[in-house]
Design a protein around this motif. Structure first.
Motif, PDB file in Angstrom:
ATOM      1  N   THR A   1     -15.168 -18.712  56.419  1.00  3.24           N
ATOM      2  CA  THR A   1     -14.170 -17.757  56.091  1.00  3.24           C
ATOM      3  C   THR A   1     -13.058 -17.424  57.297  1.00  3.24           C
ATOM      4  OG1 THR A   1     -16.025 -16.231  54.912  1.00  3.24           O
ATOM      5  CG2 THR A   1     -14.007 -14.836  55.618  1.00  3.24           C
ATOM      6  N   ARG A   2     -13.607 -17.764  58.498  1.00  2.00           N
ATOM      7  CA  ARG A   2     -12.756 -17.737  59.495  1.00  2.00           C
ATOM      8  C   ARG A   2     -11.811 -18.734  59.405  1.00  2.00           C
ATOM      9  NH1 ARG A   2     -17.368 -15.885  62.621  1.00  2.00           N
ATOM     10  NH2 ARG A   2     -17.765 -17.989  63.074  1.00  2.00           N
TER      11      ARG A   2
ATOM     12  N   ASN B   1     -19.452 -17.184  57.701  1.00 12.45           N
ATOM     13  CA  ASN B   1     -18.454 -16.631  58.356  1.00 12.45           C
ATOM     14  C   ASN B   1     -17.603 -17.562  58.974  1.00 12.45           C
ATOM     15  OD1 ASN B   1     -19.424 -14.039  57.898  1.00 12.45           O
ATOM     16  ND2 ASN B   1     -20.757 -13.902  59.664  1.00 12.45           N
ATOM     17  N   GLN B   2     -18.086 -18.604  59.269  1.00  6.84           N
ATOM     18  CA  GLN B   2     -17.375 -19.849  60.128  1.00  6.84           C
ATOM     19  C   GLN B   2     -16.489 -20.462  59.014  1.00  6.84           C
ATOM     20  OE1 GLN B   2     -19.702 -22.985  61.706  1.00  6.84           O
ATOM     21  NE2 GLN B   2     -17.808 -24.282  62.369  1.00  6.84           N
TER      22      GLN B   2
ATOM     23  N   THR C   1     -11.248 -19.123  52.097  1.00  9.80           N
ATOM     24  CA  THR C   1     -11.504 -17.662  52.522  1.00  9.80           C
ATOM     25  C   THR C   1     -12.667 -17.124  51.315  1.00  9.80           C
ATOM     26  OG1 THR C   1      -9.532 -17.469  53.588  1.00  9.80           O
ATOM     27  CG2 THR C   1     -10.744 -15.618  53.070  1.00  9.80           C
TER      28      THR C   1
ATOM     29  N   TYR D   1      -9.066 -17.919  56.904  1.00  6.69           N
ATOM     30  CA  TYR D   1      -7.905 -16.967  57.477  1.00  6.69           C
ATOM     31  C   TYR D   1      -7.063 -17.564  58.468  1.00  6.69           C
ATOM     32  CZ  TYR D   1      -9.919 -12.985  55.326  1.00  6.69           C
ATOM     33  OH  TYR D   1     -10.389 -11.905  54.561  1.00  6.69           O
TER      34      TYR D   1
END
Length: 415
Positions: A63-64, A60-61, A51, A67
């Motif tokens: 980071t997702r 973003n990919q 993350t 999470y």
């Protein structure tokens, strides 16, 4: 592993966090762990690292994915907390700490750091005070002690370390002079968290008036304990000055401190002094209390300026103490309503740069915000700027916050 290496270099250094990273180091050719606790710790560190890496590189990919891993870690952690053999181990505590760090640096909600903080304290309470003064457990609890006391102060509630059995926990066996001094001053700050709670109960009518005099005497005892430590600070400061090869800065000369380490101790001392003076003044108001409080707050403000000048040399205790000292000093000085408060806000603004979600120098934003918004944003911003760095019970149900559940659940006994 690239994400983990990046995060270890840029975020996770020293103390319990470095210990956790060392525990999950995988020998060449081996990809599984025999211990489910160590495997969970590994997954929690990976979720934080993925993350963090994704956020830092605006991917973003990635980071997702971090999470998603975090949600799975919380699910397994809740399962471990239901099993007596897992719920209070070093690995479980470090996993909970890692989840708390993720909520500090990469929050899934504005209050989740505090929820993890309370959950972690619940695990610590179940395990009981540490008996070791050396080794891994001593390292873990040394870092947790600072977070427990400061987190409790931020939430305006008694710290776990204000309880008698936790107050008796000794400093590490290999503690330096400054570590021992900070240990004893932090004990006074832990007492303050309990005294504040008792003071509030008296003032709001939930405690009888007969508790007034005993409370006043306890406050005076804590003040005496604190004042007994000042000669030890003076001795330490003098020893640092005698061994320094660098000329003192003008600000250091003005403060009479030898270096940033001595400034850290002085900040911590004056933080406790302000807390005690505020309690005394609420029980027996006097202009003299205000004068002493403002004088202590200005010492903290100047120490912050000195520490910022030397911040590259700081370690996690120094930086964490800087947060709580600044928060209390800013409140004591009246925030933006005084020239001293505005000076301190300017110093804090230079320290925090872009990490705080509410501009530190935006008077309207601060005046319109609710008290809890100020507390959470100021606290979260400072911890982001100053990351954490360093030199068997009966089963009880503890469920940590998770995005799926949306709330923290504790067992009915309140642990």
């Amino acid at each position: 592993m690239i994400c983990l290496a990046y995060t270890r270099k840029n975020l996770l250094k020293g103390g319990p966090v470095e210990l956790a990273c060392n525990m999950i180091d995988v020998p060449a050719g081996r990809y599984e762990f025999d211990s489910p606790g160590v495997e969970l710790l590994r997954q929690s560190l990976l979720s934080l690292s993925v993350t963090f890496f994704g956020k830092q590189h605006r991917q973003n990919q990635i980071t997702r994915r971090g999470y998603v891993q975090y949600g799975e870690v919380l699910r397994i952690l809740n399962s471990h907390l239901a099993q007596p053999e897992h719920q209070t181990t070093d690995e479980t505590i470090l996993t909970a700490l890692t989840c708390m760090l993720l909520e500090i640096f990469l929050p899934t909600g504005p209050k989740n750091f505090f929820k993890h903080h309370r959950g972690l304290e619940a695990i610590m309470a179940m395990r009981g005070p540490p008996t070791e003064t050396t080794g891994d457990t001593a390292t873990i609890f040394r870092g947790l002690r600072i977070l427990s006391i400061i987190g409790a102060l931020a939430e305006s509630r008694p710290s776990l370390y204000a309880q008698e059995e936790w107050k008796r926990v000794p400093p590490p066996a290999n503690a330096t002079e400054v570590m021992i001094l900070q240990h004893h001053i932090l004990a006074c700050l832990a007492d303050c968290t309990q005294l504040m709670g008792d003071r509030d109960a008296l003032l709001n009518g939930t405690a009888p008036l007969s508790t007034y005099e005993p409370l006043r005497k306890r406050v005076q005892r804590t003040m005496a304990d604190l004042q007994e430590l000042y000669p030890l600070y003076e001795r330490y400061n003098a020893s640092q000055a005698s061994t320094s090869s660098r000329p003192a800065t003008p600000l250091a000369d003005e403060l009479g401190v030898s270096n940033y380490m001595a400034a850290t101790v002085l900040m911590l001392y004056n933080t406790v002094l302000i807390c005690l003076l505020q309690i005394i003044d609420s029980l027996n108001p006097s202009p003299a209390n205000t004068v002493l409080r403002n004088k202590a707050a200005m010492v903290i403000a100047k120490c912050l300026e000195l520490k910022e000048f030397e911040r590259r040399e700081g370690v996690y205790e120094s930086n964490t103490i800087a947060f709580v000292a600044t928060k209390i000093a800013w409140q004591a000085l009246g925030g933006f309503d005084s020239p001293e408060g505005r000076r301190l806000a300017k110093s804090v603004n230079e320290v925090l740069t872009t990490v705080t979600p509410m501009p530190i120098n935006d008077k309207d934003a601060w005046e319109q915000a609710r008290p809890e918004d100020v507390r959470d944003n100021f606290f979260g911003g400072f911890v982001k700027r100053y990351p954490m760095r360093a030199a068997g019970a009966k089963a009880k149900k503890i469920v940590f916050f998770s995005p799926e559940v949306g709330e923290e659940k504790l067992n009915s006994s309140g642990v």
